[in-house]
Enzyme design. Structure first.
Site, PDB file in Angstrom:
ATOM      1  N   ASN A 159      -7.779   3.591   9.005  1.00  0.00           N
ATOM      2  CA  ASN A 159      -7.127   2.449   9.662  1.00  0.00           C
ATOM      3  C   ASN A 159      -7.290   2.446  11.175  1.00  0.00           C
ATOM      4  OD1 ASN A 159      -5.427   4.694   8.675  1.00  0.00           O
ATOM      5  ND2 ASN A 159      -3.914   3.873  10.081  1.00  0.00           N
ATOM      6  N   GLY A 199       0.807  -1.212   0.000  1.00  0.00           N
ATOM      7  CA  GLY A 199       0.000   0.000   0.000  1.00  0.00           C
ATOM      8  C   GLY A 199       0.842   1.264   0.000  1.00  0.00           C
ATOM      9  N   CYS A 207       1.819   1.659  12.558  1.00  0.00           N
ATOM     10  CA  CYS A 207       3.040   2.309  12.108  1.00  0.00           C
ATOM     11  C   CYS A 207       3.510   3.335  13.132  1.00  0.00           C
ATOM     12  CB  CYS A 207       2.806   3.003  10.769  1.00  0.00           C
ATOM     13  SG  CYS A 207       1.820   2.036   9.651  1.00  0.00           S
ATOM     14  N   THR A 233      11.589  -7.073 -11.105  1.00  0.00           N
ATOM     15  CA  THR A 233      11.001  -8.415 -11.165  1.00  0.00           C
ATOM     16  C   THR A 233       9.883  -8.521 -10.139  1.00  0.00           C
ATOM     17  OG1 THR A 233      13.128  -9.294 -11.845  1.00  0.00           O
ATOM     18  CG2 THR A 233      11.535 -10.886 -10.977  1.00  0.00           C
TER      19      THR A 233
HETATM   20  N1  PLP Z   1      -2.814   2.879   3.912  1.00  0.00           N
HETATM   21  C1  PLP Z   1      -3.478   2.521   5.029  1.00  0.00           C
HETATM   22  C2  PLP Z   1      -4.824   3.112   5.293  1.00  0.00           C
HETATM   23  C3  PLP Z   1      -2.918   1.614   5.919  1.00  0.00           C
HETATM   24  O1  PLP Z   1      -3.581   1.262   7.025  1.00  0.00           O
HETATM   25  C4  PLP Z   1      -1.624   1.089   5.625  1.00  0.00           C
HETATM   26  C5  PLP Z   1      -0.966   0.178   6.593  1.00  0.00           C
HETATM   27  O2  PLP Z   1      -1.192   0.242   7.791  1.00  0.00           O
HETATM   28  C6  PLP Z   1      -0.988   1.468   4.446  1.00  0.00           C
HETATM   29  C7  PLP Z   1      -1.612   2.367   3.620  1.00  0.00           C
HETATM   30  C8  PLP Z   1       0.349   0.912   4.069  1.00  0.00           C
HETATM   31  O3  PLP Z   1       0.197  -0.369   3.507  1.00  0.00           O
HETATM   32  P1  PLP Z   1       1.441  -1.396   3.431  1.00  0.00           P
HETATM   33  O4  PLP Z   1       1.651  -1.928   4.800  1.00  0.00           O
HETATM   34  O5  PLP Z   1       0.995  -2.441   2.462  1.00  0.00           O
HETATM   35  O6  PLP Z   1       2.605  -0.621   2.921  1.00  0.00           O
END
Ligand code: PLP
Length: 374
Positions: free
Chosen positions: A147, A74, A320, A233
């Site tokens: 999130n 993401g 995070c 890749t």
């Molecule tokens: N966007 C949202 C709303 C998320 O909750 C997260 C991860 O917590 C991400 C993006 C990032 O995704 P990834 O862990 O696949 O990099």
């Protein structure tokens, strides 16, 4: 902590346990080790596995397979949209809701953040005002589901306003995929990001979805992969696992209703025992799996440690940012006082959550929270 029998995992918004079928698909993919760019049989097998997964993802989102650009997750999909789409479409600025994930907000200046209401939903009038003040086209980033609180955003409505002002729209649907129906066409956006590990696949795969005709300038160059939109890749195993996770999700028709019933019952119990507990986003449309709750008097770090000692995993704000003691930007944007935001925990359920998991969580957490609230 080892994942013994007493472990209760309630942190699906950080990552989901892999869904049934995924581990087998991973093992099979590791035995098929060809490079998908090779023209021999080994390469062709790997290519076919990627294209199968691409079709499954495209089908789940209601797009053509050519709309899918696989990425490492993401975060990369958001970066590719906010840099690559903005660059090729000539967008001069990026405007985003104040509650976006850091992988979006890191591309956005303070003055370009759109406030949200106390419910956690974007203030559409403020968005329109910000857009109206710009002479050059902008790119608007608005997530589908938050999130931390699970709040769902009026993405199609925001897109309608953006289009009126000649702006493009990128939607971060990372938390929504697998938890609510996500139809790219219905959202009326230009691009959208998704991530495999949030949907029951493995970490290290995701995708950017592009509307037909939208060109992007690649961020990573040096290979023709993904129609030259993302060189390198491909993570064949991660992509295969993504496809397998979506196949399982599609078969689990009643899953989201079952999960929501568990979450609602848990929240009812919390409100009965702790009338002062604040459940963020409760008055808005929300993901059925997420409960962000604060009981003033005990920090989220203490609660997480206490629960962890009892074998229960939840998180504070977004995964995070755990480890940081600053209060969540999402809860502050919703009008929470810093002390309240610092007391919030996020309990997120998923496909394997059971009634017993919720009972165990309440059994351990309610006495701690009640003592703090007394
Ligand atoms: N966007 C949202 C709303 C998320 O909750 C997260 C991860 O917590 C991400 C993006 C990032 O995704 P990834 O862990 O696949 O990099």
């Amino acid at each position: 902590m080892s994942q013994d029998k007493v472990s209760v995992y309630l942190d699906y918004n950080a990552t989901s346990p892999v869904r049934p079928g995924v581990a087998d698909a991973v093992a099979a993919s590791l035995r098929e080790y060809g490079n998908p760019s090779s023209t021999h049989a080994f390469g062709r097998n790997a290519r076919a596995a990627i294209e199968d997964a691409r079709e499954t993802l495209a089908d789940a989102l209601g797009v053509a397979p050519s709309a899918v650009v696989f990425t490492s997750g993401g975060t990369e999909a958001n970066a590719l949209a906010l840099r690559g789409v903005a660059r090729s479409a000539g967008c001069q600025s990026i405007i985003a809701s104040a509650i976006e994930h850091p992988s979006v907000l890191s591309h956005v200046g303070d003055a370009d953040r759109v406030p949200v209401k106390a419910t956690g939903e974007i203030d559409l009038a403020a968005l329109e005002k910000l857009l109206g003040a710009r002479a050059a086209p902008a790119l608007v980033a608005l997530m589908l589901a938050n999130n931390e609180t699970g709040t769902l955003q009026p993405v199609a409505e925001a897109a309608r306003i953006a289009k009126k002002h000649g702006a493009l729209v990128h939607c971060d649907a990372v938390q929504a995929l697998g938890k609510v129906a996500v139809d790219f066409g219905d959202l009326c956006v230009d691009s959208m990001s998704v991530s495999a590990h949030k949907a029951g696949g493995i970490k290290g795969a995701g995708a950017l979805i592009l509307r037909p005709g939208l060109e992007i300038s690649a961020d990573i160059s040096g290979g023709g992969q993904e129609r030259s939109r993302r060189a390198g890749t491909e993570n064949v195993t991660g992509i295969v696992a993504f496809g397998a996770a979506l196949v399982h999700a599609r078969r689990s028709e009643n899953e989201n209703g079952r999960v929501q019933a568990l979450r609602d019952e848990m929240e009812a119990e919390i409100s009965r025992a702790l009338p002062r507990a604040r459940i963020f986003g409760r008055d808005a449309q929300r993901l059925g799996n997420t409960c962000c709750v604060a009981v003033p008097g005990v920090t989220s770090e203490s609660q997480i440690m206490w629960l962890d000692l009892a074998g229960i995993a939840v998180s504070a704000g977004s995964a995070c940012s755990s480890g940081k003691i600053s209060p969540s930007h999402v809860l502050l944007a919703m009008g929470a006082a810093p002390e309240e935001a610092k007391a919030a925990i996020r309990v997120s359920l998923g496909w394997a959550t059971t009634v017993e998991d919720i009972q165990r969580f309440l059994e351990v957490w309610l006495p701690l929270a009640s003592k703090a609230a007394a």
